[in-house]
Design an enzyme around this catalytic site. Structure first.
Site, PDB file in Angstrom:
ATOM      1  N   ASN A   1      -0.387   7.411  -2.646  1.00  0.00           N
ATOM      2  CA  ASN A   1      -2.159   7.301  -3.221  1.00  0.00           C
ATOM      3  C   ASN A   1      -1.965   6.833  -4.737  1.00  0.00           C
ATOM      4  O   ASN A   1      -3.134   6.937  -5.217  1.00  0.00           O
ATOM      5  CB  ASN A   1      -2.729   8.566  -2.677  1.00  0.00           C
ATOM      6  CG  ASN A   1      -2.178   9.852  -3.372  1.00  0.00           C
ATOM      7  OD1 ASN A   1      -0.961   9.751  -3.643  1.00  0.00           O
ATOM      8  ND2 ASN A   1      -2.781  11.063  -3.274  1.00  0.00           N
ATOM      9  N   CYS A   2      -0.804   6.583  -5.035  1.00  0.00           N
ATOM     10  CA  CYS A   2      -0.790   6.451  -6.485  1.00  0.00           C
ATOM     11  C   CYS A   2      -0.673   4.850  -6.865  1.00  0.00           C
ATOM     12  O   CYS A   2       0.184   4.158  -6.444  1.00  0.00           O
ATOM     13  CB  CYS A   2       0.483   6.924  -7.242  1.00  0.00           C
ATOM     14  SG  CYS A   2       0.973   6.577  -8.897  1.00  0.00           S
ATOM     15  N   VAL A   3      -1.686   4.348  -7.458  1.00  0.00           N
ATOM     16  CA  VAL A   3      -1.870   2.807  -8.001  1.00  0.00           C
ATOM     17  C   VAL A   3      -0.716   2.454  -8.700  1.00  0.00           C
ATOM     18  O   VAL A   3      -0.162   1.392  -8.486  1.00  0.00           O
ATOM     19  CB  VAL A   3      -3.185   2.740  -8.788  1.00  0.00           C
ATOM     20  CG1 VAL A   3      -3.139   1.279  -9.263  1.00  0.00           C
ATOM     21  CG2 VAL A   3      -4.453   3.145  -7.921  1.00  0.00           C
TER      22      VAL A   3
ATOM     23  N   LYS B   1       2.474   1.933  -6.650  1.00  0.00           N
ATOM     24  CA  LYS B   1       2.234   0.738  -5.944  1.00  0.00           C
ATOM     25  C   LYS B   1       2.495  -0.422  -6.706  1.00  0.00           C
ATOM     26  O   LYS B   1       3.317  -1.537  -6.362  1.00  0.00           O
ATOM     27  CB  LYS B   1       0.843   0.537  -5.317  1.00  0.00           C
ATOM     28  CG  LYS B   1       0.616   1.431  -4.177  1.00  0.00           C
ATOM     29  CD  LYS B   1      -0.915   1.373  -3.900  1.00  0.00           C
ATOM     30  CE  LYS B   1      -0.961   2.629  -2.420  1.00  0.00           C
ATOM     31  NZ  LYS B   1      -2.690   2.392  -2.194  1.00  0.00           N
TER      32      LYS B   1
END
Length: 144
Positions: free
Chosen positions: A9-11, A14
């Protein structure tokens, strides 16, 4: 081998993964939230820090906030800190990119380039120098 310690869930995680794939670098991704970390990985991360262990710990994490009320982090031995991180791996900042010689904490497009092979960085530097010289020639011609 490059290891990417990330979370789904970490931009920034990604972005880092996409950068590694775009630059065709082999890496092993380890999701910090789903996998327990190995003692050797934590020791490697800590050994490569330039600013000390604090560089790798998210002070905004709930776990850190809770633990800091009862633990004086500056007084922990390395082994105590490693044990604490193993039990509370969610307090590590993400993403972390590690190889045998380098550590990248968080995604920074300029700093991450240090993971590119030296030959690639050298070619890019030569290209950049040529571009600057070409631009300088054009400016000189315009100023005339």
């Amino acid at each position: 081998m490059i290891k990417l310690f990330s979370s789904t869930n970490c931009v920034s995680s990604k972005k880092m993964k996409q950068w590694l794939m775009a630059n065709k670098l082999e890496f092993k991704e380890i999701n910090i939230l789903e996998n327990s970390l190995q003692r050797g990985d934590i020791m490697r991360i800590l050994s490569l820090t330039e600013l000390g262990a604090e560089e790798n710990i998210s002070k905004r994490s709930n776990i850190y906030k809770e633990l800091s009320q009862t633990i004086e982090f500056d007084e922990l031995t390395t082994n105590q800190l490693v044990d604490l991180i193993i039990k509370n791996h969610r307090m590590l900042r993400r993403p972390l990119l590690v190889d045998d010689y380098r550590l990248q904490v968080g995604y920074n497009e300029d700093d991450i380039r240090k993971f590119l092979p030296r030959t690639v960085r050298k070619v890019e530097l030569i290209t950049a120098i040529e571009n600057v010289r070409s631009w300088d020639t054009e400016v000189q011609a315009l100023l005339g």
